[in-house]
Design an enzyme around this catalytic site. Structure first.
Site, mmCIF file in Angstrom:
data_model
loop_
_atom_site.group_PDB
_atom_site.id
_atom_site.type_symbol
_atom_site.label_atom_id
_atom_site.label_comp_id
_atom_site.label_asym_id
_atom_site.label_seq_id
_atom_site.Cartn_x
_atom_site.Cartn_y
_atom_site.Cartn_z
ATOM 1 N N CYS A 9 0.710 -1.042 0.075
ATOM 2 C CA CYS A 9 0.332 0.111 0.007
ATOM 3 C C CYS A 9 0.814 1.329 -0.005
ATOM 4 O O CYS A 9 1.710 1.153 0.773
ATOM 5 C CB CYS A 9 -1.157 0.018 1.276
ATOM 6 N N CYS A 24 -2.035 4.337 7.120
ATOM 7 C CA CYS A 24 -3.001 3.976 7.927
ATOM 8 C C CYS A 24 -2.845 3.765 9.156
ATOM 9 O O CYS A 24 -2.821 2.331 9.425
ATOM 10 C CB CYS A 24 -4.281 3.967 7.443
ATOM 11 N N CYS A 30 -4.735 0.277 9.771
ATOM 12 C CA CYS A 30 -5.127 -0.614 9.322
ATOM 13 C C CYS A 30 -4.906 -2.441 9.167
ATOM 14 O O CYS A 30 -3.834 -2.394 10.468
ATOM 15 C CB CYS A 30 -3.809 -0.118 8.160
HETATM 16 C C1 LIG Z 1 -7.696 -3.318 4.483
HETATM 17 S S1 LIG Z 1 -8.546 -1.886 3.463
HETATM 18 C C2 LIG Z 1 -7.942 -2.094 1.533
HETATM 19 C C3 LIG Z 1 -8.422 -1.448 0.623
HETATM 20 C C4 LIG Z 1 -8.178 0.299 0.486
HETATM 21 N N1 LIG Z 1 -6.633 0.254 0.625
HETATM 22 C C5 LIG Z 1 -8.624 1.024 1.224
HETATM 23 O O1 LIG Z 1 -7.991 1.389 2.635
HETATM 24 O O2 LIG Z 1 -10.011 0.898 1.077
HETATM 25 C C6 LIG Z 1 -9.852 -2.056 3.414
HETATM 26 C C7 LIG Z 1 -11.348 -1.736 3.500
HETATM 27 O O3 LIG Z 1 -10.599 -2.030 5.733
HETATM 28 C C8 LIG Z 1 -11.213 -0.587 6.133
HETATM 29 N N2 LIG Z 1 -10.834 -0.863 7.757
HETATM 30 C C9 LIG Z 1 -9.374 -0.970 7.462
HETATM 31 N N3 LIG Z 1 -8.228 -1.652 8.733
HETATM 32 C C10 LIG Z 1 -9.735 -1.367 9.687
HETATM 33 C C11 LIG Z 1 -9.571 -1.820 10.712
HETATM 34 N N4 LIG Z 1 -8.590 -1.319 11.446
HETATM 35 N N5 LIG Z 1 -10.982 -1.737 11.198
HETATM 36 C C12 LIG Z 1 -12.075 -1.392 10.665
HETATM 37 N N6 LIG Z 1 -11.879 -1.391 9.320
HETATM 38 C C13 LIG Z 1 -10.384 -1.259 8.639
HETATM 39 C C14 LIG Z 1 -10.652 -0.149 5.262
HETATM 40 O O4 LIG Z 1 -10.775 1.501 5.780
HETATM 41 C C15 LIG Z 1 -11.305 -0.272 4.026
HETATM 42 O O5 LIG Z 1 -12.473 0.830 3.822
HETATM 43 S S1 SF4 Z 2 -6.122 0.676 5.294
HETATM 44 FE FE1 SF4 Z 2 -4.855 -0.031 5.373
HETATM 45 S S2 SF4 Z 2 -4.856 -1.295 3.010
HETATM 46 FE FE2 SF4 Z 2 -5.793 0.570 2.896
HETATM 47 S S3 SF4 Z 2 -5.363 2.634 2.855
HETATM 48 FE FE3 SF4 Z 2 -5.026 2.519 4.570
HETATM 49 S S4 SF4 Z 2 -3.161 1.711 4.835
HETATM 50 FE FE4 SF4 Z 2 -3.754 1.183 2.530
#
Ligand SMILES: C[S@@+](CC[C@H](N)C(=O)[O-])C[C@H]1O[C@@H](n2cnc3c(N)ncnc32)[C@H](O)[C@@H]1O
Ligand code: SF4
Length: 343
Positions: free
Chosen positions: A65, A69, A72
């Site tokens: 990525c 975040c 994440c």
């Molecule tokens: C892991 S991300 C991957 C896709 C993309 N990078 C994004 O952020 O949309 C998939 C979804 O999981 C959410 N997400 C990530 N970490 C999370 C957490 N700790 N609790 C709940 N949702 C989470 C993100 O905001 C996103 O909507």
């Molecule tokens: S939630 Fe994780 S995978 Fe999605 S943009 Fe943020 S750092 Fe990248």
């Protein structure tokens, strides 16, 4: 007709009655699914798992990525991505096992081969596999208009994650690349979705940094078909614990705080809330090796790959809670053709 062929000996009659009773017993008691689990009782008294159908699958084909975040829960633990033909083979296996909806996620799905790998999978799933629903969840930062021109026809839903309409908050969360505006980009993608007829969705993670924000005005302006609002979730080995690449404890909010956020936004009709409880086991998640990830123990325990053992065996180790999937509204109108949208 000769009399002796009609008269049956008492022994034969007794055998016939016993066989009928046995058949009756087995048709009533065997093959009855236990209400408490997904198993079938076999004649020897053992329970056989009834295969879960992978109706809706989330394929996290990359972990890499460009954002950071802090909360994440799917982190860059490997940089592996399957070769295209292997990924297609896996998707075909899933389709044969009953898949109707595929969601591509990550990591950031538009990063690998500048979105072309993703585009090819999206096209394959719609054109070749004829799946009713093909969707993507992305941070939006890498998407370009020419991607929509090439692949937009094959995509039903694009979800863009946005946790705040305040740029400083996005910076604090890590939902940003350099100084580029996440919000401006979100609005630009909204326009492309309308132009190229792709249903637009928003995902928001409620955490300590945005829990007091009022997002009604922006969400109403952006007018998504669905606004998924997640309570920030901890997963051991991903964003919690010693081996994790992220430490998300400081992002976690209490259930009551999550409820407050939901109440503040109760006028937004497309809002779909997902508490930690609803979220944990109600997704069928495939990782970059096409292994199901079981979150029941609070971490992501992988099954064997569907490419090695097939879907039926691998899915037994997915930890998937189908009842919760249905309860959280996992099955909805997910083909853009059925949405009756005014583009
Ligand atoms: C892991 S991300 C991957 C896709 C993309 N990078 C994004 O952020 O949309 C998939 C979804 O999981 C959410 N997400 C990530 N970490 C999370 C957490 N700790 N609790 C709940 N949702 C989470 C993100 O905001 C996103 O909507
Ligand atoms: S939630 Fe994780 S995978 Fe999605 S943009 Fe943020 S750092 Fe990248």
């Amino acid at each position: 007709m000769h009399f002796s062929s009609v008269i049956v000996s008492p022994i034969l009659l007794l055998q016939f009655c016993i066989r009928t009773l046995c058949n009756l017993w087995s048709s009533v008691f065997l093959n009855v699914r236990r209400p408490s689990d997904d198993s079938t009782i076999l004649p020897d008294g053992k329970a056989e798992q009834t295969a879960t159908v992978p109706t809706s699958v989330n394929y996290h084909f990359t972990r890499k990525c460009n954002y950071k975040c802090g909360f994440c829960f799917h982190t860059a633990k490997t940089s592996f991505v399957l070769p295209l033909e292997e990924a297609k083979r896996g998707l075909e296996l899933l389709k044969d096992a009953g898949m109707e909806k595929i969601n591509f996620s990550g990591g950031e799905p538009f990063l690998h081969e500048k979105g072309d790998f993703l585009g090819k999978l999206v096209q394959f799933c719609k054109q070749d596999l004829q799946l009713p629903s093909v969707s993507i969840v992305s941070n939006g930062s890498m998407i370009q208009e020419r991607w929509f021109q090439k692949y937009g026809d094959y995509l039903d839903i694009l979800a863009i994650s946005c946790d705040s309409f305040n740029e400083d908050t996005n910076q604090l969360i890590g939902r940003a690349q350099g100084k580029k505006s996440h919000i401006e980009n979100l609005y630009k993608i909204r326009g492309w979705c309308a132009r190229y007829k792709v249903a637009f969705k928003i995902n928001t993670v409620v955490n300590t940094f945005n829990v007091d924000e009022d997002m009604q005005e922006n969400i109403n302006k952006l007018d998504p078909v669905r606004w998924k609002v997640f309570q920030c979730l901890l997963i051991d080995g991903e964003n919690a614990g010693e081996e994790a690449l992220r430490e998300a404890e400081r992002f976690v909010i209490r259930d009551l705080q999550f409820q407050d956020f939901l109440e503040r936004h109760s006028s937004v009709t497309c809002l779909v809330p997902e508490s930690n409880e609803k979220m944990r086991n109600s997704y069928l998640i495939l990782d970059e090796y096409m292994r199901f990830l079981d979150c029941r123990e609070g971490r992501k325990d992988p099954s064997k790959s569907i490419l090695d053992v097939g879907v039926r065996e691998a899915i037994l180790f997915s930890g998937f809670d189908e009842k919760m999937f249905l309860r959280r509204g996992g099955k909805y109108v997910w083909s853009k053709a059925d949405m009756k949208l005014e583009w």
